[in-house]
Scaffold this active site. Structure first.
Site, PDB file in Angstrom:
ATOM      1  CG  PHE A  57      -0.266  -0.144   2.554  1.00  0.00           C
ATOM      2  CD1 PHE A  57       0.309   0.954   3.192  1.00  0.00           C
ATOM      3  CD2 PHE A  57      -0.188  -1.385   3.183  1.00  0.00           C
ATOM      4  CE1 PHE A  57       0.942   0.826   4.421  1.00  0.00           C
ATOM      5  CE2 PHE A  57       0.450  -1.521   4.418  1.00  0.00           C
ATOM      6  CZ  PHE A  57       1.009  -0.410   5.037  1.00  0.00           C
ATOM      7  NE  ARG A  85       1.193   4.612  17.723  1.00  0.00           N
ATOM      8  CZ  ARG A  85       1.312   4.127  16.482  1.00  0.00           C
ATOM      9  NH1 ARG A  85       1.467   4.959  15.455  1.00  0.00           N
ATOM     10  NH2 ARG A  85       1.249   2.831  16.251  1.00  0.00           N
ATOM     11  CB  THR A  91      -3.158   1.076  12.319  1.00  0.00           C
ATOM     12  OG1 THR A  91      -2.012   1.244  13.165  1.00  0.00           O
ATOM     13  CG2 THR A  91      -2.804   1.449  10.897  1.00  0.00           C
ATOM     14  CG  ASN A 112      -5.307   6.027   9.283  1.00  0.00           C
ATOM     15  OD1 ASN A 112      -4.794   6.927   8.634  1.00  0.00           O
ATOM     16  ND2 ASN A 112      -4.616   5.025   9.801  1.00  0.00           N
ATOM     17  CG  HIS A 115       1.785  10.234  11.589  1.00  0.00           C
ATOM     18  ND1 HIS A 115       2.290   8.955  11.516  1.00  0.00           N
ATOM     19  CD2 HIS A 115       2.748  10.973  12.174  1.00  0.00           C
ATOM     20  CE1 HIS A 115       3.513   8.951  12.029  1.00  0.00           C
ATOM     21  NE2 HIS A 115       3.814  10.161  12.434  1.00  0.00           N
TER      22      HIS A 115
HETATM   23  P1  GTP Z   1       0.593   6.403  11.333  1.00  0.00           P
HETATM   24  O1  GTP Z   1       0.352   7.111  12.622  1.00  0.00           O
HETATM   25  O2  GTP Z   1      -0.011   7.092  10.142  1.00  0.00           O
HETATM   26  O3  GTP Z   1       2.065   6.052  11.138  1.00  0.00           O
HETATM   27  O4  GTP Z   1      -0.225   5.040  11.457  1.00  0.00           O
HETATM   28  P2  GTP Z   1       0.147   3.788  12.348  1.00  0.00           P
HETATM   29  O5  GTP Z   1       1.457   3.982  13.039  1.00  0.00           O
HETATM   30  O6  GTP Z   1      -1.040   3.506  13.178  1.00  0.00           O
HETATM   31  O7  GTP Z   1       0.285   2.653  11.229  1.00  0.00           O
HETATM   32  P3  GTP Z   1       1.556   2.310  10.298  1.00  0.00           P
HETATM   33  O8  GTP Z   1       2.712   3.186  10.640  1.00  0.00           O
HETATM   34  O9  GTP Z   1       1.730   0.858  10.335  1.00  0.00           O
HETATM   35  O10 GTP Z   1       0.987   2.701   8.872  1.00  0.00           O
HETATM   36  C1  GTP Z   1       1.064   4.032   8.408  1.00  0.00           C
HETATM   37  C2  GTP Z   1      -0.179   4.373   7.646  1.00  0.00           C
HETATM   38  O11 GTP Z   1      -0.246   3.572   6.478  1.00  0.00           O
HETATM   39  C3  GTP Z   1      -1.493   4.081   8.373  1.00  0.00           C
HETATM   40  O12 GTP Z   1      -1.886   5.087   9.245  1.00  0.00           O
HETATM   41  C4  GTP Z   1      -2.454   3.958   7.196  1.00  0.00           C
HETATM   42  O13 GTP Z   1      -2.846   5.240   6.727  1.00  0.00           O
HETATM   43  C5  GTP Z   1      -1.581   3.290   6.161  1.00  0.00           C
HETATM   44  N1  GTP Z   1      -1.785   1.849   6.195  1.00  0.00           N
HETATM   45  C6  GTP Z   1      -1.317   0.969   7.111  1.00  0.00           C
HETATM   46  N2  GTP Z   1      -1.709  -0.275   6.825  1.00  0.00           N
HETATM   47  C7  GTP Z   1      -2.448  -0.174   5.703  1.00  0.00           C
HETATM   48  C8  GTP Z   1      -3.140  -1.121   4.884  1.00  0.00           C
HETATM   49  O14 GTP Z   1      -3.147  -2.318   5.149  1.00  0.00           O
HETATM   50  N3  GTP Z   1      -3.786  -0.618   3.782  1.00  0.00           N
HETATM   51  C9  GTP Z   1      -3.770   0.689   3.477  1.00  0.00           C
HETATM   52  N4  GTP Z   1      -4.422   1.112   2.384  1.00  0.00           N
HETATM   53  N5  GTP Z   1      -3.134   1.604   4.204  1.00  0.00           N
HETATM   54  C10 GTP Z   1      -2.489   1.173   5.306  1.00  0.00           C
HETATM   55 MG    MG Z   2       3.186   4.581  12.059  1.00  0.00          MG
END
Ligand code: GTP
Ligand code: MG
Length: 148
Positions: A57, A85, A91, A112, A115
């Site tokens: 993604f 968080r 997430t 979502n 961040h």
């Molecule tokens: P951030 O605070 O945005 O960093 O989110 P996070 O720490 O909760 O999740 P992570 O760092 O793993 O992923 C970063 C961002 O990528 C997420 O907030 C989502 O917007 C996007 N993302 C993560 N997993 C997926 C997925 O499976 N599909 C899609 N389309 N987007 C994803």
């Molecule tokens: Mg993250």
């Protein structure tokens, strides 16, 4: 004191959620040290999410972050990285508890709205990336009313 990088993503900005999101951090007692609207270059978004570059993604994520301006923020306070968080929620918004920002305002993991840095070390890296000129250093009059 600890600092974290919080960013309202393009969907949160477009949906008019900036004030609501700021209010949740502000009313908890955290201090706003940096705040700016920014259109994000592709290379900048790629640097921010470099750890996810191998994910399927990733391309869509970078496109999403660059699709409209974001609201970049630095928040300060005791344990603000972990607590931030918690305020944001899981997430995947469908797994986020009601009462969290994601649990109250969104549905899709790819939209979502916000961040938050996931560790003190990544917060420092992200703040250096998004606020290269530093943030606003000022004395906060409320401190003795928030901390023992
Ligand atoms: P951030 O605070 O945005 O960093 O989110 P996070 O720490 O909760 O999740 P992570 O760092 O793993 O992923 C970063 C961002 O990528 C997420 O907030 C989502 O917007 C996007 N993302 C993560 N997993 C997926 C997925 O499976 N599909 C899609 N389309 N987007 C994803
Ligand atoms: Mg993250």
């Amino acid at each position: 004191t600890e600092r974290t990088y919080i960013m309202i993503k393009p969907d949160g900005v477009q949906r008019g959620l900036i004030g609501t999101i700021i209010q949740r951090f502000e009313q908890r007692g955290f201090i706003l040290r940096g705040l700016k609207m920014m259109s994000v270059e592709k290379s900048h978004a790629e640097a921010h999410y470099a750890d996810l570059s191998s994910k399927p993604f990733f391309g869509g994520l970078v496109e999403y972050i660059c699709s409209a301006p974001v609201c970049a923020m630095c928040w300060e306070g005791k344990d603000v990285v972990k607590t931030g968080r918690k305020i944001i929620g899981a997430t995947n918004p469908l797994a986020s508890e009601p009462g969290t920002i994601r649990g109250d305002f969104c549905i899709d993991v790819g939209r979502n709205i916000i961040h938050g840095s996931d560790a003190v070390e990544s917060a420092q890296k992200e703040l250096a990336l998004w606020f290269p000129d530093g943030v606003c250093e000022y004395e906060h009059a409320m401190k003795p009313w928030i901390y023992e």
